[in-house]
Write a protein that holds these residues in place. Structure first.
Motif, PDB file in Angstrom:
ATOM      1  N   ASN A 139      37.809  39.884  37.634  1.00 34.58           N
ATOM      2  CA  ASN A 139      36.375  39.364  37.366  1.00 34.58           C
ATOM      3  C   ASN A 139      35.592  39.115  38.457  1.00 34.58           C
ATOM      4  O   ASN A 139      34.667  39.137  38.508  1.00 34.58           O
ATOM      5  N   SER A 140      36.548  39.473  39.838  1.00 34.14           N
ATOM      6  CA  SER A 140      35.581  39.243  41.306  1.00 34.14           C
ATOM      7  C   SER A 140      34.339  40.476  40.757  1.00 34.14           C
ATOM      8  O   SER A 140      34.314  41.515  40.721  1.00 34.14           O
ATOM      9  N   GLY A 156      46.448  50.541  49.104  1.00 34.22           N
ATOM     10  CA  GLY A 156      46.691  50.784  47.432  1.00 34.22           C
ATOM     11  C   GLY A 156      45.404  50.778  46.757  1.00 34.22           C
ATOM     12  O   GLY A 156      44.074  51.228  47.253  1.00 34.22           O
ATOM     13  N   SER A 157      45.352  50.516  45.426  1.00 32.09           N
ATOM     14  CA  SER A 157      44.236  50.353  44.556  1.00 32.09           C
ATOM     15  C   SER A 157      43.956  48.999  44.135  1.00 32.09           C
ATOM     16  O   SER A 157      44.764  48.099  44.207  1.00 32.09           O
ATOM     17  N   GLY A 158      42.833  48.779  43.694  1.00 33.66           N
ATOM     18  CA  GLY A 158      42.314  47.624  43.170  1.00 33.66           C
ATOM     19  C   GLY A 158      41.406  47.370  42.245  1.00 33.66           C
ATOM     20  O   GLY A 158      40.718  48.771  42.084  1.00 33.66           O
ATOM     21  N   LEU A 159      40.938  46.251  41.272  1.00 39.35           N
ATOM     22  CA  LEU A 159      39.951  46.209  40.341  1.00 39.35           C
ATOM     23  C   LEU A 159      39.041  45.260  40.642  1.00 39.35           C
ATOM     24  O   LEU A 159      39.339  44.303  41.252  1.00 39.35           O
ATOM     25  N   GLY A 160      37.809  45.421  40.280  1.00 43.76           N
ATOM     26  CA  GLY A 160      36.678  44.233  40.307  1.00 43.76           C
ATOM     27  C   GLY A 160      35.453  44.862  39.527  1.00 43.76           C
ATOM     28  O   GLY A 160      35.797  45.420  38.335  1.00 43.76           O
ATOM     29  N   SER A 161      34.782  43.878  39.404  1.00 42.12           N
ATOM     30  CA  SER A 161      33.612  44.103  38.368  1.00 42.12           C
ATOM     31  C   SER A 161      32.382  43.939  39.180  1.00 42.12           C
ATOM     32  O   SER A 161      32.399  43.778  40.432  1.00 42.12           O
ATOM     33  N   ASN A 167      36.033  42.322  34.073  1.00 37.67           N
ATOM     34  CA  ASN A 167      37.038  43.367  34.145  1.00 37.67           C
ATOM     35  C   ASN A 167      38.437  42.644  34.330  1.00 37.67           C
ATOM     36  O   ASN A 167      39.193  42.961  35.154  1.00 37.67           O
ATOM     37  N   PRO A 168      38.925  41.380  33.740  1.00 34.40           N
ATOM     38  CA  PRO A 168      39.833  40.635  34.157  1.00 34.40           C
ATOM     39  C   PRO A 168      41.149  41.487  33.870  1.00 34.40           C
ATOM     40  O   PRO A 168      41.434  41.864  32.761  1.00 34.40           O
ATOM     41  N   PHE A 169      42.259  41.608  34.918  1.00 32.43           N
ATOM     42  CA  PHE A 169      43.583  42.347  34.654  1.00 32.43           C
ATOM     43  C   PHE A 169      43.112  43.791  33.964  1.00 32.43           C
ATOM     44  O   PHE A 169      43.854  44.343  33.385  1.00 32.43           O
ATOM     45  N   ALA A 205      35.604  33.418  43.252  1.00 32.64           N
ATOM     46  CA  ALA A 205      37.095  32.991  43.292  1.00 32.64           C
ATOM     47  C   ALA A 205      37.596  32.102  42.591  1.00 32.64           C
ATOM     48  O   ALA A 205      36.846  31.437  41.541  1.00 32.64           O
ATOM     49  N   ILE A 206      38.950  31.699  42.403  1.00 32.26           N
ATOM     50  CA  ILE A 206      39.491  30.775  41.329  1.00 32.26           C
ATOM     51  C   ILE A 206      40.243  29.984  42.201  1.00 32.26           C
ATOM     52  O   ILE A 206      40.859  30.147  43.205  1.00 32.26           O
TER      53      ILE A 206
END
Length: 388
Positions: free
Chosen positions: A218-219, A85-90, A170-172, A236-237
């Motif tokens: 935020n990663s 699929g897709s994902g988000l990061g910074s 870029n959280p959420f 990580a959190i």
């Protein structure tokens, strides 16, 4: 990174997840903290800088506004396509040559990726190099010079617990978000994302703990001091719960890769596409509790107790010992060596040893360990190998 299916693992009523939304179950590691004790489970071009913030609390707001205005142009959002699929990061701009720094787990398995700049400029990127040991990746983009605003690396060794820091990322999917917190601790350890030939996981060291809000997306974004220097890369959190959508909930415990790890690794990674970390070949307790100390019959209350020595590794060749005789604590054996110093530097917990090796030593170099064996101190010289 946010994926269609979220894996998670629970340990001691809490879980630690990669700040992009992944999490990976982990086992015991080499050059690692032993699984016999509670362990976390996973998530430069110079610029002109003002003096470090010296004002009172009423002045801090203006300082933070100025910090954001200077640093945010160098922070990017990363959108990734993978087979699932897709994902988000910074990420952040490392230099004028178009190198973007982020986490390896943000770009892992990427079939296509997009880098979005705060100005609205968007460009496709290519993964140039990755480092699974510290969870680092370098993306190369072809962008105009006016879009590339490099952020300088600070000296993470100078950080103090309680020092204010900010995270931008870029959280959420909410790009350009800044959060404020403090340095909560230094010298933490997390699992590496790479396994040894025997299938055990290595450790990542010199990890910074912060309470600045870090969430999925935020990663790979920077953790900055009030001078605008990058002193960590958010990774990580640790959290005790999830949202109704399956997202980890921030609980004020975040982890970042130290800038001094990046300072050492990134120049080599860009040129050679890989970085070799020093290898000792032990598994050790993360911290020596009073109960464990008594069970082991030790007179010393601090140090890195060796649970296991990897056969044929540098520590084994130097004669170091792991525990072999059962104690009244399940899974804990006595008879192992206790490391209390490395090259004259005190080792209070395993993280002290690992941070020193990762930020200061290279394969082929020799170190001197001060160990306690049968409650007597002695020194042992060891030639480090490389992780393989």
């Amino acid at each position: 990174m946010k994926k269609l299916s979220l894996l998670f693992a629970v340990t001691v009523l809490a879980l630690t997840t990669l700040a992009c939304g992944f999490t990976f179950p982990r086992t015991s590691m080499q050059d690692s903290q032993s699984s016999n004790a509670p362990t976390p489970v996973l998530i430069p071009t110079a610029v002109n800088l003002p003096p470090a913030f010296q004002g009172d609390v009423t002045d801090m707001g203006n300082n933070l506004v100025d910090l954001y205005q200077r640093a945010s142009p160098g922070v990017v959002s990363i959108q990734v396509l993978t087979q699932p699929g897709s994902g988000l990061g910074s990420g952040f701009v490392y230099d004028k040559e178009g190198h973007i720094v982020t986490n390896y787990h943000v770009v892992e398995g990427a079939t296509d990726l997009e880098v979005d700049f705060p100005t609205g400029f968007k460009v496709r990127g290519t993964v140039l190099a990755t480092d699974l040991d510290s969870d680092l990746a370098v993306i190369k983009v072809d962008a105009p010079a006016d879009q590339l605003v490099p952020l300088p690396l600070g000296d993470s060794d100078q950080l103090q617990v309680g020092q204010p820091v900010v995270a931008i990322g870029n959280p959420f999917g909410l790009s350009g978000t800044m959060t404020l917190g403090i340095i909560s601790a230094k010298g933490r350890t997390l699992d590496s994302m790479r396994t040894s030939g025997e299938g055990a996981f290595f450790s990542a060291g010199d990890i910074i703990q912060t309470d600045a809000s870090i969430n999925p997306g935020n990663s790979g974004g920077p953790l900055l001091n009030l001078r605008g220097e990058v002193i960590g890369l958010n990774r990580a959190i640790r959290t005790t719960g999830m949202t109704t959508d399956g997202e980890p909930v921030n609980s004020g415990i975040g982890f970042a890769i130290s800038s001094n790890i990046m300072r050492r690794v990134l120049p080599v990674l860009i040129v050679e596409k890989k970085y070799d970390y020093p290898y000792l070949g032990i598994s050790a307790m993360p911290e020596l509790s009073l109960i464990a100390q008594e069970a082991l019959g030790l007179k010393y209350s601090t140090g890195a107790y060796i649970v296991e020595v990897v056969p044929g590794g540098p520590a084994d060749k130097a004669g170091l010992r792991g525990g072999t005789t059962a104690t009244n604590m399940a899974g804990l054996s006595k008879g192992g060596d206790l490391i209390i110093a490395v090259d004259g530097r005190p080792v209070r917990v395993f993280g002290d040893l690992l941070s020193y090796l990762m930020t200061s030593k290279s394969p082929g170099e020799t170190i001197t360990l001060t160990i306690v064996r049968d409650n007597k101190e002695q020194e042992v010289k060891i030639t480090l190998d490389k992780r393989s």
